[in-house]
Design a protein around this motif. Structure first.
Motif, PDB file in Angstrom:
ATOM      1  N   ASP A  72       1.114   4.175  -2.836  1.00 28.06           N
ATOM      2  CA  ASP A  72       0.939   5.585  -2.465  1.00 28.06           C
ATOM      3  C   ASP A  72       2.089   6.423  -3.011  1.00 28.06           C
ATOM      4  OD1 ASP A  72      -1.450   5.263  -1.102  1.00 28.06           O
ATOM      5  OD2 ASP A  72      -0.489   4.997   0.853  1.00 28.06           O
ATOM      6  N   GLU A  86       0.826  -1.202   0.000  1.00 27.11           N
ATOM      7  CA  GLU A  86       0.000   0.000   0.000  1.00 27.11           C
ATOM      8  C   GLU A  86       0.864   1.258   0.000  1.00 27.11           C
ATOM      9  OE1 GLU A  86      -2.394  -3.200   2.130  1.00 27.11           O
ATOM     10  OE2 GLU A  86      -0.324  -2.490   2.077  1.00 27.11           O
ATOM     11  N   HIS A 145      -6.234  -1.132  -2.680  1.00 26.73           N
ATOM     12  CA  HIS A 145      -5.731   0.213  -2.933  1.00 26.73           C
ATOM     13  C   HIS A 145      -6.518   0.815  -4.095  1.00 26.73           C
ATOM     14  CE1 HIS A 145      -2.964   3.541  -3.824  1.00 26.73           C
ATOM     15  NE2 HIS A 145      -2.473   3.348  -2.614  1.00 26.73           N
TER      16      HIS A 145
END
Length: 240
Positions: free
Chosen positions: A117, A113, A144
């Motif tokens: 990001d 994750e 996600h």
């Protein structure tokens, strides 16, 4: 009259006829003569300034002035090329610095994750691109917003079966599957592969239809692709 005398008279008449014939000068003849006689203007230096040639902007100019004008144009063209090369070099330097910083951030990521990001932020904020998506052959145990849930195996086969990248535009059906909507610009599809195992692909879009071009250099993308695949494979294994 003897045969010898008649023969001499014929030759004289032929020479006179040849001399009396007018030779039509053509551009090719003049060019050939000047190429074969490079010292012509040295023997006739006054011609360089006395001969006048037509000029679109200045009326008529001498050969010397025309040569100076052509040299100025050539120098101006070279200056423009140098300026373009300097701009490209500066842009490449900025990209190299950006990618170097991004690599350090990616290495510090502790989860899939966090990795996504970081990739999404770098894509949309640092590179000013539109969107980024990830499709995995075998979905991991994480969620996600960048993950593509639809089956894109057909896209992987059609676009990346023999290549590591695809640059350009994709069909509307492919746009819907990857980005859940229309993508009016251009995209790059990046195959993610680690130790001969295909993990999936990254899809990055740009509003500029010419941004992702098949002629793009892939040196930085190659390093980026390998690092992302290695880190992603590690996180997927740890979460399995």
């Amino acid at each position: 009259m003897s045969k010898k005398s008649h023969s001499s008279t014929s030759k004289v008449q032929q020479q006179e006829m040849m001399q009396s014939e007018e030779i039509t000068l053509t551009d090719d003849i003049v060019v050939s003569f000047l190429e074969d006689n490079p010292e012509f203007f040295n023997r006739h230096p006054e011609l360089a300034t006395s001969l006048r040639v037509s000029d679109q902007h200045r009326g008529t100019v001498s050969l010397v002035e025309r040569q100076q004008q052509q040299l100025r144009q050539k120098i101006h063209g070279l200056e423009e090329e140098i300026t373009q090369l300097m701009a490209i070099a500066n842009q490449n330097e900025q990209l190299f610095t950006l990618y170097s910083d991004l690599y350090l951030r990616l290495i510090d990521c502790q989860s899939a994750e966090e990795l996504l990001d970081c990739l999404f932020k770098a894509t949309t904020e640092l590179l000013s691109l539109t969107d980024m998506k990830l499709w995995l052959v075998a979905p991991g145990e994480f969620s996600h917003a960048c993950l593509v849930e639809k089956d894109c195996g057909g896209i992987l086969q059609n676009r990346l079966a023999k290549d590591q990248y695809y640059f350009g535009r994709i069909q509307q059906s492919e746009q819907e599957m990857i980005f859940s909507g229309q993508c009016l610009g251009s995209v790059v599809l990046i195959k993610l592969q680690h130790q001969q195992q295909v993990l999936g692909f990254l899809a990055i879009s740009s509003q500029d239809a010419e941004h992702f071009d098949p002629r793009m250099d892939t040196l930085l993308l190659s390093q980026f692709r390998k690092l992302v695949a290695k880190l992603l494979e590690r996180f997927l294994v740890n979460e399995a």
